[in-house]
Each structure stands twice: as C-alpha cells, then as structure tokens.
Design an enzyme around this catalytic site. Structure first.
Site, PDB file in Angstrom:
ATOM      1  N   CYS A 155      -2.742  45.445  -8.358  1.00  0.00           N
ATOM      2  CA  CYS A 155      -2.461  46.837  -7.673  1.00  0.00           C
ATOM      3  C   CYS A 155      -0.982  47.485  -8.588  1.00  0.00           C
ATOM      4  O   CYS A 155      -1.170  47.535  -9.771  1.00  0.00           O
ATOM      5  CB  CYS A 155      -2.074  46.739  -6.108  1.00  0.00           C
ATOM      6  SG  CYS A 155      -2.127  48.351  -5.547  1.00  0.00           S
TER       7      CYS A 155
ATOM      8  N   HIS B  77      -7.567  45.024  -5.102  1.00  0.00           N
ATOM      9  CA  HIS B  77      -6.970  43.719  -4.568  1.00  0.00           C
ATOM     10  C   HIS B  77      -8.052  42.886  -4.134  1.00  0.00           C
ATOM     11  O   HIS B  77      -8.970  42.892  -3.579  1.00  0.00           O
ATOM     12  CB  HIS B  77      -6.383  44.248  -3.167  1.00  0.00           C
ATOM     13  CG  HIS B  77      -5.189  45.102  -2.961  1.00  0.00           C
ATOM     14  ND1 HIS B  77      -3.968  44.489  -2.987  1.00  0.00           N
ATOM     15  CD2 HIS B  77      -5.156  46.362  -3.074  1.00  0.00           C
ATOM     16  CE1 HIS B  77      -3.222  45.854  -3.079  1.00  0.00           C
ATOM     17  NE2 HIS B  77      -3.668  46.874  -3.067  1.00  0.00           N
TER      18      HIS B  77
ATOM     19  N   GLU C 206      -7.529  39.880  -3.168  1.00  0.00           N
ATOM     20  CA  GLU C 206      -7.232  39.240  -2.145  1.00  0.00           C
ATOM     21  C   GLU C 206      -7.992  39.813  -0.783  1.00  0.00           C
ATOM     22  O   GLU C 206      -8.176  39.195   0.278  1.00  0.00           O
ATOM     23  CB  GLU C 206      -5.903  38.860  -1.652  1.00  0.00           C
ATOM     24  CG  GLU C 206      -5.104  40.044  -1.413  1.00  0.00           C
ATOM     25  CD  GLU C 206      -4.796  40.921  -2.615  1.00  0.00           C
ATOM     26  OE1 GLU C 206      -3.956  41.948  -2.467  1.00  0.00           O
ATOM     27  OE2 GLU C 206      -4.903  40.597  -3.719  1.00  0.00           O
TER      28      GLU C 206
END
Length: 214
Positions: free
Chosen positions: A82, A194, A196
């Site tokens: 990011c 992202h 995650e």
C-alpha cells in the site's frame, strides 16, 4: 528459521500483516520491528503503510528507521504494501511529499472526467478507490506463483504510483484508468493492494514472498 521483520514506524496495519504472514508461513519467525537493529537482524522485510503520504514519511523519519529500511532495500528481499509501495518512489502529489527515492517516478491522485461526473449509463467513480479489483499480471514473477491472471485483490487508496520506467510494472488494475498496482525490481516487490485483506490469494502472495530467492 527465517526471520521476517514487519517495519513498524507508526503508520500501518502491522498486526494484520503479522497475522496473515503467520497463517501463510507458520514455520517462520515473524516479528514486528520497531528498531533498526531488529530490521538489520531480519532475513526478509515487509514494509507496509497506510494513511496520508506526508504523515507516513514524517513518521518514518521520526522513528529513526529510514536508513535501516534503505539498507534493507539494497540487501534483502523486501515486500512493500500500500503506502509502503508509494514511499519507494521519488515523490507524491499528496502534499508534494518526497519519498525514499529508490525508484524514479511519482505518485498521482485519481482524477479525470470519470471521477468528476457520471459516465454514459454509469456512475461517477469514487475516490478513494475501495474494494476488490482484478489484478492483471504484466510479467512473470515468483510472487505471482499459483495466483491466476486477473485475480481480485483488495484496495483502499486515492493515489497510485506512476513509474518512469514501464519495465518496473509487474501488475496493473483499473479504476477509471489502468494504473500500476505492482512493481518488481531485483530484491524488491511492492503492491498497492492489501494482501492481508485479500483472502487466499493474499496469503499465497505472502507465502510466495517467504520462499522467494531473488
């Protein structure tokens, strides 16, 4: 056991990244690094970031971790995430902020007719760009292994990197216009999205990173 340091300079979802890495690679030593010594001791580095670019750069400097991150970027596998990807470039339009300058290029804001008014039969595109978007891999890379072409990943951002060298781009996505969302050069791979927050494909990318031998 491979030690992976997640750089914690005060601006990022470090605990979410740590949980994802632990799920993707439970046999690795995952640490949130708050000191230069912890970064230097690690075998691999994850460099996340979220929020405004001026705040991220200022906080990185005040944390005292800037030089350790730059040294790691020269020597070790590094994954930017990011704003951590945006910070690798020379500068950002967000506050006219200088970046780390590892790559020539500038970070630009989404703008243009599609963001100013509704297109024919559609709606005005929103900024920030938020949600799932397909990612097209523009060249092969070990971090794409096992991830299908045009797999959706999760994005939350208003700005995107524009590399001076098109060869730096490893993936693109679309939000009103095609934009670079992944870069790769030597021991560095970085993404605007992202991993995650991107379910199984994101975990696969983190697992690929732990095995990558640049």
């Amino acid at each position: 056991m491979t030690r992976i340091a997640i750089v914690d300079y005060g601006m990022g979802n470090f605990h979410s990244v740590a949980r994802a890495l632990q799920a993707a690679a439970p046999d690795h030593d995952i640490r949130i690094a708050r000191s230069a010594d912890e970064i230097r001791a690690a075998d691999r580095i994850v460099f996340p970031g979220q929020g405004a670019m001026p705040d991220c750069m200022r906080t990185l400097d005040t944390s005292g971790l800037r030089e350790a991150v730059l040294q790691a970027a020269r020597e070790k596998p590094l994954l930017g995430v990011c704003v951590g990807e945006q910070m690798l470039f020379q500068a950002s339009d967000e506050g006219n902020t200088p970046g780390l300058g590892l790559f020539p290029g500038r970070v630009r804001r989404f703008q243009g007719p599609a963001f100013d008014h509704a297109t024919d039969g559609g709606e005005r595109l929103k900024v920030p760009h938020m949600g799932w978007n397909a990612v097209t891999q523009t060249r092969a890379h070990p971090l794409w292994e096992g991830i299908a072409q045009d797999t959706p990943f999760y994005f939350v951002h208003s700005y995107y990197a524009v590399p001076d060298d098109p060869a730096l781009t490893a993936g693109i996505s679309h939000h009103g216009l095609p934009f670079c969302c992944a870069i790769a050069d030597g021991n560095i791979f970085a993404v605007q999205f992202h991993p995650e927050k991107s379910a199984a494909p994101g975990l696969r990318m983190y697992r690929n990173f732990t095995r990558w031998q640049p």
